[in-house]
Every structure is written in structure tokens, then in C-alpha cells.
Write a protein that holds these residues in place. Structure first.
Motif, PDB file in Angstrom:
ATOM      1  N   ASP A 126       0.840  -1.191   0.000  1.00 37.77           N
ATOM      2  CA  ASP A 126       0.000   0.000   0.000  1.00 37.77           C
ATOM      3  C   ASP A 126       0.883   1.252   0.000  1.00 37.77           C
ATOM      4  OD1 ASP A 126      -2.381   1.445   0.089  1.00 37.77           O
ATOM      5  OD2 ASP A 126      -3.135   0.434   1.881  1.00 37.77           O
ATOM      6  N   TYR A 127       0.265   2.391  -0.215  1.00 41.37           N
ATOM      7  CA  TYR A 127       0.934   3.690  -0.312  1.00 41.37           C
ATOM      8  C   TYR A 127       0.363   4.608   0.762  1.00 41.37           C
ATOM      9  CZ  TYR A 127      -3.555   4.074  -2.557  1.00 41.37           C
ATOM     10  OH  TYR A 127      -4.901   3.978  -2.802  1.00 41.37           O
ATOM     11  N   ASN A 159       6.622   8.940   1.403  1.00 46.44           N
ATOM     12  CA  ASN A 159       5.673   7.891   1.027  1.00 46.44           C
ATOM     13  C   ASN A 159       5.900   6.738   1.993  1.00 46.44           C
ATOM     14  OD1 ASN A 159       3.941   6.048  -0.127  1.00 46.44           O
ATOM     15  ND2 ASN A 159       4.919   6.018  -2.130  1.00 46.44           N
ATOM     16  N   VAL A 161       5.324   3.627   2.541  1.00 50.61           N
ATOM     17  CA  VAL A 161       4.856   2.404   1.899  1.00 50.61           C
ATOM     18  C   VAL A 161       4.671   1.325   2.970  1.00 50.61           C
ATOM     19  CG1 VAL A 161       5.272   0.749   0.046  1.00 50.61           C
ATOM     20  CG2 VAL A 161       6.172   3.080  -0.144  1.00 50.61           C
ATOM     21  N   VAL A 208      -2.300   6.902  -8.324  1.00 52.26           N
ATOM     22  CA  VAL A 208      -1.746   5.625  -8.783  1.00 52.26           C
ATOM     23  C   VAL A 208      -2.139   5.460 -10.248  1.00 52.26           C
ATOM     24  CG1 VAL A 208      -1.728   3.120  -8.507  1.00 52.26           C
ATOM     25  CG2 VAL A 208      -1.843   4.592  -6.485  1.00 52.26           C
ATOM     26  N   LEU A 262      -0.953  -2.246  -4.638  1.00 55.30           N
ATOM     27  CA  LEU A 262       0.035  -1.981  -5.676  1.00 55.30           C
ATOM     28  C   LEU A 262       0.573  -3.276  -6.277  1.00 55.30           C
ATOM     29  CD1 LEU A 262       1.954   0.883  -3.851  1.00 55.30           C
ATOM     30  CD2 LEU A 262       0.308   1.129  -5.725  1.00 55.30           C
ATOM     31  N   VAL A 268       3.288   5.453  -8.848  1.00 58.45           N
ATOM     32  CA  VAL A 268       2.717   6.247  -7.761  1.00 58.45           C
ATOM     33  C   VAL A 268       3.315   7.646  -7.832  1.00 58.45           C
ATOM     34  CG1 VAL A 268       2.455   6.476  -5.258  1.00 58.45           C
ATOM     35  CG2 VAL A 268       2.448   4.204  -6.310  1.00 58.45           C
TER      36      VAL A 268
END
Length: 285
Positions: A126-127, A159, A161, A208, A262, A268
Motif C-alpha cells: 500500500d501507499y 511515502n 509504503v 496511482v 500496488l 505512484v
């Protein structure tokens, strides 16, 4: 000022953007030093500002050069979870009474345009677009929010992540879903605190593959920048060069219908008002 580091990984050169947005080489001014904790706590920002005002810094030909993280070798990366009401709601969590604190491994920090690697056996990468604080002075047991803001060197984009299965479904702490390699792109610039008069009034957005996913504002934080720094200093010593990720607004894949996590090849992009823009392509570890 906007400080940055450009060049191949491990061989970045410190620079500052001038009024026309051109990178100026700081190698001579810093005498081979880098933008790190010693620079931030030892008057480095003031030296750079004076050199920039004198106007004799050489222009750095940065065309085609990689942009690294604007701070090298952070001692620690401290993160605040569930710090936007809408993100807490989409996560199915209660509004926290105190900041939720977790850590990311410092070596997760990479440049803002570097490749992010999906971990092996990951199905839920995920972001999270986040405002990141960079600490400029040692902070311990701060008494007020004013004291807290005085130790902030500046701000940048992070970010954060995350691998949600590792984080939430595999037992234990969140850290193992947050500390996979390449899981913290930072940059492109360290914007000094004097250029961000109100860190609680910054729009932050993420896309995205060109699709808008996150669109928030730091005014929606449950615990603002000053309170986050003050609070953390009650439990740990914050050192110059440390990075503090302050949380993300709603719109993460985990909270969306169908949970569009993702995949390799995804792109992204993220930005925060006044702090620049990042872009990462996802690869496979």
C-alpha cells in the motif's frame, strides 16, 4: 530554502535551489560534508543561506542526475499512525486518544524517484502520502509546542509504503509491514522551516497510474506537527537528522472498495503544497 542531494546512490552531492529554481553546488561550502544531523545542528543551514545570498555558488548541472533523499543517514524514522480522522475511519479504528507511534528502519529511506520494491510473498503493498518532519536539534522532554517547533529543521514529503498483511495479519508489531527495503521514499527537497510558516495548512495528494487516490490537508491531523514532536520527546530523544512521518489522510488501498493494492509496474505520484512532487515505479523484490 530548498536543500537537495543529487547523484548516484552513495555518491550524492548536496545542493540548494536558487531563486530561479536552479541547483547550486554546496560541495565547496560544506567542505565534503553532507546534509545530515551534524550539518543541521551545526549551523549548516545558516552557512548555506549566507553563501546563497552572496551569489557565488556554482550552478550544478543536474540534468539526468538521480535525486536522492534530502537527508542522509537518519538515525531513526519515527511514524505516527491513524493521525487523520478519515483514515482512522476507513481503517475501522477508533480516534486515538494519544499519538500511535511506530518505527521504520532507517535504511528504508530512498530517493523520491527511486524504484519501490514489492516484497516477496506480498499481496497487500500500500501507499501513504505524508508530511515528514526533519529534526534539527536534540529534543528531550520538551515542555511546550513552541519548544517543539524550535527543534524542527524543515519539512519534506514521505511515502510511507506499507505491506498490510505483514503489518496487521502476521502478529506482533506494525514494524515488519513498514520496514521492507525501499519502503520510505523521501524528498525531493528539505524545505527549511522558515519557508513553511504553517505546517497545518498544506494540501497533500497521491495518484496511482494517474488515478487520484488521496486528497487531504494537514489541517485535518488529529495531532499537529508541534504536538507530535513534543509528545515524542517525552518517550525518546529526537536527534538532528531524524525523520518523523506524521500520518496519512484517507484513500489508501486498504480502505477502498476492492482494495486495489500496488502491483509491479504501477506508478505512484504524490505531492504536498510547497514541498514538491515524487514519482515511483513499482518493481518486484
Amino acid at each position: 530554502m530548498k536543500l537537495l542531494r543529487v547523484g548516484a546512490r552513495g555518491a550524492e552531492r548536496p545542493a540548494v535551489l536558487d531563486a530561479d529554481g536552479r541547483p547550486r553546488d554546496l560541495t565547496g561550502v560544506l567542505g565534503g560534508a553532507d546534509i545530515d544531523g551534524r550539518f543541521l545542528s551545526g549551523g549548516g543551514i545558516e552557512r548555506v543561506r549566507a553563501a546563497l545570498e552572496e551569489g557565488d555558488l556554482p550552478v550544478l548541472d543536474a540534468d539526468g542526475l538521480r535525486v536522492g533523499a534530502p537527508v542522509v543517514r537518519p538515525g531513526k524514522v519515527v511514524c505516527i499512525g491513524l493521525n487523520y480522522r478519515d483514515h482512522a475511519a476507513e481503517s475501522g479504528a477508533d480516534i486515538p486518544a494519544e499519538p500511535v507511534v511506530f518505527m521504520k528502519a532507517p535504511d528504508t529511506v530512498i530517493g523520491p524517484f527511486d524504484e519501490v520494491l514489492i516484497p516477496r510473498r506480498s499481496v497487500k503493498t500500500d501507499y501513504e502520502v505524508e508530511l515528514a518532519i526533519v529534526i534539527g536539534k536534540t529534543a528531550r522532554y520538551l515542555e511546550s509546542r513552541e519548544d517543539a517547533l524550535r527543534v524542527v529543521a524543515g519539512y519534506t514529503i514521505s511515502n510511507d509504503v506499507s505491506e498490510r498483511e505483514f503489518q496487521l495479519e502476521r502478529g506482533g508489531q506494525w514494524d515488519k509491514g513498514k520496514s521492507c527495503e525501499t519502503f520510505n521514499p523521501v524528498g525531493p527537497w528539505l524545505v527549511t522551516a522558515d519557508e513553511v510558516p504553517d505546517p497545518q495548512s498544506l494540501g497533500l495528494r497521491l495518484w496511482v497510474n494517474g488515478e487520484p487516490r488521496q486528497d487531504g490537508d494537514t489541517k485535518e491531523m488529529i495531532f499537529g506537527v508541534a504536538e507530535v514532536v513534543r509528545y515524542l520527546s517525552q518517550f525518546m530523544v529526537l536527534e538532528p537528522g531524524d525523520v518523523v512521518n506524521t500520518g496519512t489522510p484517507a484513500g489508501v488501498a486498504m480502505g477502498m472498495p476492492g482494495q486495489p493494492y500496488l502491483r509491479a509496474g504501477d506508478v505512484v505520484e504524490l505531492e504536498i503544497d510547497g514541498l514538491g512532487r515524487q514519482r515511483q515505479t513499482l518493481g518486484q523484490a
